[in-house]
Design a protein around this motif. Structure first.
Motif, short mmCIF file in Angstrom:
data_model
loop_
_atom_site.label_atom_id
_atom_site.label_comp_id
_atom_site.label_asym_id
_atom_site.label_seq_id
_atom_site.Cartn_x
_atom_site.Cartn_y
_atom_site.Cartn_z
N GLU A 10 0.83 -1.20 0.00
CA GLU A 10 0.00 0.00 0.00
C GLU A 10 0.87 1.26 0.00
OE1 GLU A 10 -3.12 0.27 2.85
OE2 GLU A 10 -3.63 -1.86 2.67
N ARG A 11 1.97 1.21 0.76
CA ARG A 11 2.88 2.37 0.78
C ARG A 11 3.50 2.56 -0.61
NH1 ARG A 11 4.27 0.26 5.84
NH2 ARG A 11 6.20 -0.69 5.07
N ARG A 12 3.90 1.45 -1.21
CA ARG A 12 4.47 1.54 -2.55
C ARG A 12 3.47 2.15 -3.52
NH1 ARG A 12 4.54 -1.69 -7.11
NH2 ARG A 12 6.41 -1.45 -8.41
N SER A 13 2.23 1.72 -3.46
CA SER A 13 1.20 2.26 -4.34
C SER A 13 0.99 3.75 -4.11
CB SER A 13 -0.13 1.51 -4.13
OG SER A 13 -0.01 0.16 -4.50
N THR A 56 3.94 9.98 -7.80
CA THR A 56 5.00 10.18 -8.80
C THR A 56 4.57 9.76 -10.20
OG1 THR A 56 5.93 8.01 -8.19
CG2 THR A 56 6.88 9.96 -7.12
N GLY A 57 3.31 9.92 -10.49
CA GLY A 57 2.82 9.64 -11.84
C GLY A 57 2.90 8.19 -12.25
N GLY A 58 2.91 7.29 -11.26
CA GLY A 58 2.95 5.87 -11.54
C GLY A 58 4.34 5.31 -11.81
N ARG A 59 5.36 6.15 -11.81
CA ARG A 59 6.72 5.69 -12.14
C ARG A 59 7.54 5.30 -10.91
NH1 ARG A 59 5.91 10.23 -15.08
NH2 ARG A 59 7.05 11.47 -13.54
N GLY A 60 7.31 5.98 -9.80
CA GLY A 60 8.18 5.84 -8.64
C GLY A 60 9.13 7.01 -8.57
N PRO A 61 9.74 7.24 -7.43
CA PRO A 61 10.66 8.37 -7.29
C PRO A 61 11.95 8.17 -8.08
CG PRO A 61 10.72 7.02 -5.33
CD PRO A 61 9.62 6.47 -6.19
N ASP A 62 12.57 9.28 -8.46
CA ASP A 62 13.85 9.21 -9.17
C ASP A 62 14.95 8.67 -8.27
OD1 ASP A 62 13.02 10.73 -11.68
OD2 ASP A 62 12.53 12.18 -10.11
N THR A 108 12.01 -1.78 -4.53
CA THR A 108 10.83 -2.05 -5.36
C THR A 108 10.01 -0.79 -5.63
OG1 THR A 108 9.47 -2.59 -3.42
CG2 THR A 108 10.67 -4.40 -4.47
N THR A 109 10.32 0.30 -4.96
CA THR A 109 9.54 1.53 -5.12
C THR A 109 10.16 2.48 -6.14
OG1 THR A 109 8.83 1.33 -2.80
CG2 THR A 109 8.50 3.46 -3.85
N LEU A 110 11.48 2.43 -6.29
CA LEU A 110 12.17 3.34 -7.21
C LEU A 110 11.69 3.16 -8.65
CD1 LEU A 110 15.87 3.08 -6.04
CD2 LEU A 110 14.58 5.21 -6.26
N ARG A 111 11.74 4.24 -9.41
CA ARG A 111 11.43 4.15 -10.83
C ARG A 111 12.54 3.41 -11.55
NH1 ARG A 111 14.77 7.04 -14.07
NH2 ARG A 111 15.64 9.04 -13.36
N ARG A 112 12.23 2.97 -12.76
CA ARG A 112 13.26 2.34 -13.59
C ARG A 112 14.36 3.37 -13.86
NH1 ARG A 112 14.02 0.46 -19.27
NH2 ARG A 112 14.93 -1.62 -19.09
N GLY A 113 15.62 2.95 -13.65
CA GLY A 113 16.74 3.87 -13.81
C GLY A 113 16.99 4.74 -12.59
N GLY A 114 16.30 4.45 -11.48
CA GLY A 114 16.44 5.25 -10.27
C GLY A 114 17.72 4.95 -9.51
N ARG A 150 17.00 -5.50 -14.39
CA ARG A 150 15.97 -5.19 -15.38
C ARG A 150 15.44 -3.77 -15.24
NH1 ARG A 150 15.62 -8.16 -19.79
NH2 ARG A 150 13.38 -7.80 -19.95
N ARG A 151 15.50 -3.25 -14.00
CA ARG A 151 15.04 -1.89 -13.77
C ARG A 151 16.18 -0.89 -13.81
NH1 ARG A 151 11.66 -1.14 -8.82
NH2 ARG A 151 10.72 0.53 -10.06
N ALA A 152 17.40 -1.38 -14.08
CA ALA A 152 18.59 -0.52 -14.24
C ALA A 152 18.79 0.40 -13.05
CB ALA A 152 18.48 0.28 -15.54
N LEU A 153 18.70 -0.17 -11.85
CA LEU A 153 18.86 0.63 -10.64
C LEU A 153 20.32 0.83 -10.29
CD1 LEU A 153 16.12 -0.97 -8.32
CD2 LEU A 153 15.90 0.99 -9.87
N THR A 154 20.62 1.97 -9.72
CA THR A 154 21.94 2.24 -9.14
C THR A 154 21.79 2.25 -7.63
OG1 THR A 154 22.66 3.57 -11.02
CG2 THR A 154 23.83 3.89 -8.95
N VAL A 155 22.53 1.39 -6.94
CA VAL A 155 22.47 1.32 -5.48
C VAL A 155 23.84 1.70 -4.94
CG1 VAL A 155 21.99 -0.13 -3.48
CG2 VAL A 155 20.74 -0.51 -5.62
#
Length: 363
Positions: free
Chosen positions: A238-241, A247-253, A270-276, A299-304
């Motif tokens: 629910e928090r993720r939703s 954020t317009g359905g994308r998730g935060p940058d 799981t909450t970050l946008r793709r490329g976040g 697959r979501r090209a995340l930088t951690v």
């Protein structure tokens, strides 16, 4: 000072504390003896107090502090910004050193110095005794940085420059969020509130997630645009939703983890946008794990980016930020409880129960 005596908090084991007295030392060449004016309770102290720190299982406690010079060792005439130092000056110093000789220091990775805790981890029984800040005095070794504090910065504001504010400034600079990006802050304790203030000041849209209503209200005062109360939205999905809706359905940058809760790390991924980009600084106690899906991150090209400690020069950057924003932000509300040195256990326990935003010890 040869006959002066000081007091410090000695943790004999996690959860057990006693006060001990020692002679206040004379400073060696290049060192400084400081009288502590104020020392804060940081999340790191709570990890130590609860036995979760990987190294420190006994000894002194405390590292966020401001104090006044009572003695200067031969050759220590200026601070690390080149400002003249004399007895009576208010100063701040990182609790760790940069040895300038180890593998990491030689590579310029000052925050990763292999000998950073050479003094911090010593037993108080070992000279010069005052290695930590829950004490009447603190001994600054020759390779520790030190900076003078401007007169218009109150003790309660200056004390958090090391480490909370310096840590967050350093971490944020490692990931470099653009001013037009939305960033989710997980945790509205001291570091989370500073992260909120910095990012809002830089032009970012900030979403803060925490489970304490008073902290979320304070986050708004420090610039948060939206807040999410875990108590009202207890389900992770629910928090993720809710964040996706904001954020317009994308998730935060970007996101910044400052909770120290492993589950928050998994939720952030799981909450970050793709490329976040995900900056992780709160989870610093090894041994606790969560499920991690590397394929999802790929697959979501995340930088951690995980960040440990900070470059000591960032302490001056922190002071500069405080000087710039002292009249703009409610810093006086950050520390909402003060305790005498005899009440350190109460301060630690109240902080662990999240009954206070940030506690301070005033020797």
């Amino acid at each position: 000072m040869a006959n002066a005596s000081g007091t410090l908090a000695y943790m004999t084991e996690p959860g057990r504390l006693e006060l001990r007295s020692y002679d206040v030392p004379e400073p060696a060449p290049g060192a400084i003896v400081m009288r502590v004016l104020r020392a804060n309770v940081c999340g790191s102290e709570l990890h130590i107090w609860n036995g979760k720190h990987p190294q420190k299982k006994s000894g002194g406690l405390g590292h966020e502090m401001v104090g006044v010079v009572v003695a200067l060792g031969d050759g220590r005439t200026v601070d690390n910004a080149g400002e003249p130092l004399q007895v009576g000056d208010r100063i701040v110093a990182p609790y760790f050193q940069t040895c300038e000789r180890c593998f990491h220091c030689v590579r310029g990775e000052w925050n990763l110095c292999d000998n950073a805790y050479e003094h911090y981890t010593k037993s108080p029984d070992e000279w010069p005794h005052f290695h930590t800040s829950y004490a009447t005095h603190y001994y600054i070794a020759p390779r520790q940085y030190v900076y003078k504090v401007r007169e218009d910065l109150p003790d309660g504001v200056a004390a958090s420059a090391n480490c909370a504010l310096a840590q967050v400034l350093f971490g944020l600079d490692q990931v470099g969020f653009r001013p037009d990006e939305t960033v989710m802050i997980q945790g509205a304790g001291g570091l989370g509130l500073y992260a909120t203030a910095i990012l809002a000041h830089r032009g970012n849209r900030v979403i803060v997630v925490d489970g304490v209503a008073s902290r979320l209200e304070l986050a708004k005062r420090f610039g948060a645009h939206e807040t999410i109360d875990i108590q009202r939205v207890p389900d992770s999905e629910e928090r993720r939703s809710k964040v996706l809706d904001l954020t317009g359905g994308r998730g935060p940058d970007g996101a910044v983890e400052l909770t120290g809760v492993p589950a928050a790390f998994a939720e952030g991924l799981t909450t970050l946008r793709r490329g976040g980009t995900y900056l992780v600084m709160g989870n610093l106690s090894p041994g606790t794990t969560v499920d991690y899906d590397p394929g999802l991150s790929t697959r979501r090209a995340l930088t951690v980016r995980h960040v440990d400690r900070y470059e000591p020069r960032y302490l001056r950057t922190a002071l500069a930020f405080l000087e710039e924003t002292i009249d703009l932000l409610p810093y006086d509300a950050l520390v909402d409880a003060t305790f005498p040195i005899e009440g350190i256990e109460d301060a630690l326990n109240a902080s662990a129960r999240r009954e206070v935003t940030r506690a301070a010890i005033i020797p």
